[in-house]
Design a protein around this motif. Sequence first.
Motif, PDB file in Angstrom:
ATOM      1  N   VAL A   9       0.832  -1.210   0.000  1.00  0.00           N
ATOM      2  CA  VAL A   9       0.000   0.000   0.000  1.00  0.00           C
ATOM      3  C   VAL A   9       0.868   1.262   0.000  1.00  0.00           C
ATOM      4  O   VAL A   9       1.749   1.422   0.854  1.00  0.00           O
ATOM      5  CB  VAL A   9      -0.916   0.027   1.251  1.00  0.00           C
ATOM      6  CG1 VAL A   9      -1.857   1.230   1.196  1.00  0.00           C
ATOM      7  CG2 VAL A   9      -1.714  -1.271   1.386  1.00  0.00           C
ATOM      8  N   CYS A  10       0.600   2.156  -0.967  1.00  0.00           N
ATOM      9  CA  CYS A  10       1.217   3.486  -0.938  1.00  0.00           C
ATOM     10  C   CYS A  10       0.111   4.510  -1.161  1.00  0.00           C
ATOM     11  O   CYS A  10      -1.076   4.221  -0.936  1.00  0.00           O
ATOM     12  CB  CYS A  10       2.368   3.610  -1.931  1.00  0.00           C
ATOM     13  SG  CYS A  10       1.910   3.441  -3.674  1.00  0.00           S
ATOM     14  N   LEU A  11       0.471   5.702  -1.614  1.00  0.00           N
ATOM     15  CA  LEU A  11      -0.535   6.760  -1.777  1.00  0.00           C
ATOM     16  C   LEU A  11      -1.281   6.625  -3.108  1.00  0.00           C
ATOM     17  O   LEU A  11      -2.508   6.567  -3.147  1.00  0.00           O
ATOM     18  CB  LEU A  11       0.171   8.115  -1.656  1.00  0.00           C
ATOM     19  CG  LEU A  11      -0.666   9.375  -1.791  1.00  0.00           C
ATOM     20  CD1 LEU A  11      -1.765   9.427  -0.740  1.00  0.00           C
ATOM     21  CD2 LEU A  11       0.241  10.613  -1.657  1.00  0.00           C
ATOM     22  N   GLY A  12      -0.525   6.571  -4.200  1.00  0.00           N
ATOM     23  CA  GLY A  12      -1.159   6.599  -5.527  1.00  0.00           C
ATOM     24  C   GLY A  12      -1.240   5.268  -6.242  1.00  0.00           C
ATOM     25  O   GLY A  12      -1.906   5.133  -7.253  1.00  0.00           O
ATOM     26  N   ASN A  13      -0.501   4.255  -5.732  1.00  0.00           N
ATOM     27  CA  ASN A  13      -0.399   2.932  -6.379  1.00  0.00           C
ATOM     28  C   ASN A  13       0.099   3.041  -7.824  1.00  0.00           C
ATOM     29  O   ASN A  13      -0.313   2.286  -8.711  1.00  0.00           O
ATOM     30  CB  ASN A  13      -1.735   2.174  -6.323  1.00  0.00           C
ATOM     31  CG  ASN A  13      -1.639   0.693  -6.728  1.00  0.00           C
ATOM     32  OD1 ASN A  13      -2.564   0.137  -7.301  1.00  0.00           O
ATOM     33  ND2 ASN A  13      -0.539   0.056  -6.447  1.00  0.00           N
ATOM     34  N   CYS A  46       3.728   4.399  -8.107  1.00  0.00           N
ATOM     35  CA  CYS A  46       5.192   4.466  -7.990  1.00  0.00           C
ATOM     36  C   CYS A  46       5.755   3.361  -7.093  1.00  0.00           C
ATOM     37  O   CYS A  46       6.423   2.442  -7.563  1.00  0.00           O
ATOM     38  CB  CYS A  46       5.641   5.826  -7.447  1.00  0.00           C
ATOM     39  SG  CYS A  46       5.212   7.216  -8.512  1.00  0.00           S
ATOM     40  N   ARG A  47       5.496   3.443  -5.779  1.00  0.00           N
ATOM     41  CA  ARG A  47       6.178   2.551  -4.835  1.00  0.00           C
ATOM     42  C   ARG A  47       5.543   1.181  -4.704  1.00  0.00           C
ATOM     43  O   ARG A  47       6.234   0.157  -4.816  1.00  0.00           O
ATOM     44  CB  ARG A  47       6.250   3.215  -3.447  1.00  0.00           C
ATOM     45  CG  ARG A  47       7.151   4.432  -3.415  1.00  0.00           C
ATOM     46  CD  ARG A  47       6.930   5.254  -2.163  1.00  0.00           C
ATOM     47  NE  ARG A  47       5.614   5.880  -2.167  1.00  0.00           N
ATOM     48  CZ  ARG A  47       5.083   6.550  -1.157  1.00  0.00           C
ATOM     49  NH1 ARG A  47       5.764   6.670  -0.035  1.00  0.00           N
ATOM     50  NH2 ARG A  47       3.894   7.099  -1.268  1.00  0.00           N
ATOM     51  N   SER A  48       4.225   1.126  -4.431  1.00  0.00           N
ATOM     52  CA  SER A  48       3.641  -0.201  -4.175  1.00  0.00           C
ATOM     53  C   SER A  48       3.621  -1.117  -5.408  1.00  0.00           C
ATOM     54  O   SER A  48       3.761  -2.336  -5.248  1.00  0.00           O
ATOM     55  CB  SER A  48       2.263  -0.101  -3.515  1.00  0.00           C
ATOM     56  OG  SER A  48       1.334   0.592  -4.310  1.00  0.00           O
ATOM     57  N   PRO A  79      10.721   6.687   0.602  1.00  0.00           N
ATOM     58  CA  PRO A  79      10.366   8.058   0.229  1.00  0.00           C
ATOM     59  C   PRO A  79       9.530   8.106  -1.049  1.00  0.00           C
ATOM     60  O   PRO A  79       9.787   7.361  -1.983  1.00  0.00           O
ATOM     61  CB  PRO A  79      11.719   8.749   0.040  1.00  0.00           C
ATOM     62  CG  PRO A  79      12.734   7.669  -0.074  1.00  0.00           C
ATOM     63  CD  PRO A  79      12.172   6.423   0.537  1.00  0.00           C
ATOM     64  N   ASP A  80       8.539   8.998  -1.047  1.00  0.00           N
ATOM     65  CA  ASP A  80       7.674   9.168  -2.210  1.00  0.00           C
ATOM     66  C   ASP A  80       8.489   9.806  -3.334  1.00  0.00           C
ATOM     67  O   ASP A  80       8.939  10.942  -3.203  1.00  0.00           O
ATOM     68  CB  ASP A  80       6.504  10.071  -1.803  1.00  0.00           C
ATOM     69  CG  ASP A  80       5.490  10.245  -2.925  1.00  0.00           C
ATOM     70  OD1 ASP A  80       5.814   9.905  -4.076  1.00  0.00           O
ATOM     71  OD2 ASP A  80       4.393  10.733  -2.620  1.00  0.00           O
ATOM     72  N   PRO A  81       8.678   9.115  -4.462  1.00  0.00           N
ATOM     73  CA  PRO A  81       9.557   9.638  -5.527  1.00  0.00           C
ATOM     74  C   PRO A  81       8.808  10.449  -6.581  1.00  0.00           C
ATOM     75  O   PRO A  81       9.409  10.910  -7.546  1.00  0.00           O
ATOM     76  CB  PRO A  81      10.088   8.337  -6.158  1.00  0.00           C
ATOM     77  CG  PRO A  81       8.903   7.406  -6.081  1.00  0.00           C
ATOM     78  CD  PRO A  81       8.159   7.776  -4.792  1.00  0.00           C
ATOM     79  N   TYR A  82       7.489  10.627  -6.417  1.00  0.00           N
ATOM     80  CA  TYR A  82       6.636  11.129  -7.497  1.00  0.00           C
ATOM     81  C   TYR A  82       7.098  12.476  -8.041  1.00  0.00           C
ATOM     82  O   TYR A  82       7.116  12.685  -9.258  1.00  0.00           O
ATOM     83  CB  TYR A  82       5.194  11.221  -6.990  1.00  0.00           C
ATOM     84  CG  TYR A  82       4.175  11.567  -8.041  1.00  0.00           C
ATOM     85  CD1 TYR A  82       3.958  10.737  -9.142  1.00  0.00           C
ATOM     86  CD2 TYR A  82       3.395  12.714  -7.923  1.00  0.00           C
ATOM     87  CE1 TYR A  82       3.006  11.049 -10.094  1.00  0.00           C
ATOM     88  CE2 TYR A  82       2.431  13.021  -8.874  1.00  0.00           C
ATOM     89  CZ  TYR A  82       2.240  12.194  -9.954  1.00  0.00           C
ATOM     90  OH  TYR A  82       1.292  12.497 -10.899  1.00  0.00           O
ATOM     91  N   TYR A  83       7.465  13.402  -7.149  1.00  0.00           N
ATOM     92  CA  TYR A  83       7.815  14.749  -7.605  1.00  0.00           C
ATOM     93  C   TYR A  83       9.307  14.942  -7.848  1.00  0.00           C
ATOM     94  O   TYR A  83       9.755  16.044  -8.131  1.00  0.00           O
ATOM     95  CB  TYR A  83       7.294  15.789  -6.612  1.00  0.00           C
ATOM     96  CG  TYR A  83       5.777  15.842  -6.606  1.00  0.00           C
ATOM     97  CD1 TYR A  83       5.087  16.408  -7.685  1.00  0.00           C
ATOM     98  CD2 TYR A  83       5.042  15.302  -5.558  1.00  0.00           C
ATOM     99  CE1 TYR A  83       3.699  16.439  -7.704  1.00  0.00           C
ATOM    100  CE2 TYR A  83       3.656  15.332  -5.572  1.00  0.00           C
ATOM    101  CZ  TYR A  83       2.989  15.903  -6.646  1.00  0.00           C
ATOM    102  OH  TYR A  83       1.628  15.929  -6.663  1.00  0.00           O
TER     103      TYR A  83
HETATM  104  P1  4NP Z   1       3.066   6.482  -4.906  1.00  0.00           P
HETATM  105  O1  4NP Z   1       3.477   7.929  -5.460  1.00  0.00           O
HETATM  106  O2  4NP Z   1       2.250   6.700  -3.661  1.00  0.00           O
HETATM  107  O3  4NP Z   1       4.380   5.829  -4.601  1.00  0.00           O
HETATM  108  O4  4NP Z   1       2.299   5.793  -6.007  1.00  0.00           O
HETATM  109  C1  4NP Z   1       2.547   8.937  -5.717  1.00  0.00           C
HETATM  110  C2  4NP Z   1       1.818   8.905  -6.881  1.00  0.00           C
HETATM  111  C3  4NP Z   1       0.915   9.918  -7.164  1.00  0.00           C
HETATM  112  C4  4NP Z   1       0.745  10.946  -6.263  1.00  0.00           C
HETATM  113  C5  4NP Z   1       1.459  10.968  -5.084  1.00  0.00           C
HETATM  114  C6  4NP Z   1       2.358   9.944  -4.818  1.00  0.00           C
HETATM  115  N1  4NP Z   1      -0.160  11.996  -6.554  1.00  0.00           N
HETATM  116  O5  4NP Z   1      -0.218  12.971  -5.774  1.00  0.00           O
HETATM  117  O6  4NP Z   1      -0.872  11.936  -7.576  1.00  0.00           O
END
Ligand code: 4NP
Length: 160
Positions: A8-12, A14-16, A125-129
């Motif tokens: 489980v992550c935030l956006g599903n 990147c990480r999960s 760490p969230d890599p999205y940005y």
């Molecule tokens: P994730 O990364 O949780 O690893 O999939 C993110 C993906 C999208 C967003 C944030 C984190 N978003 O804000 O859209």
Amino acid sequence: MKRSVLFVCLGNICRSPLAEGVFRAELERRGLTDQVHVDSCGTGGWHVGEGPDPRSVEVGLDHGVDIGDQRSRQLAASDYTQFQWLVAMDGDNQRVLERRAPSDASARIVRMLDYHPEGDRRDVPDPYYGGPQGFETVYRLLERSVPGLLEAVMTSGEGA
Ligand code: 4NP
């Protein structure tokens, strides 16, 4: 009941998805694919139905892990009874998992880096940005943590 793990992550995106891919690859290496049901999801629903972020797909392929067929989905109340393990990528994900838990929840909620042998970080760490280096960091953290998690799953006394 078959052993089961939900990452489980935030956006599903990147990480999960990468965690799911690395865990599946380890199951395959050990001939355990049929013994553990694996999936991933996000606490947020912004990317439902989308494939993983291309940067996650790329870093996976760099390491021989193909996650291209995955599609994002959001955490559901039923996940708390259908899965034995809910594996959060970071503390925010873990707190959301705990807060949304229905009264009949049976899954155990853990954090991915609880299984990292060096244990000096607690969050993937969230890599999205960020740039591509962040995705490589995520991959390396996952790669080091997956064996310990799999060991815990296989020795937990659950499953049949
Ligand atoms: P994730 O990364 O949780 O690893 O999939 C993110 C993906 C999208 C967003 C944030 C984190 N978003 O804000 O859209």
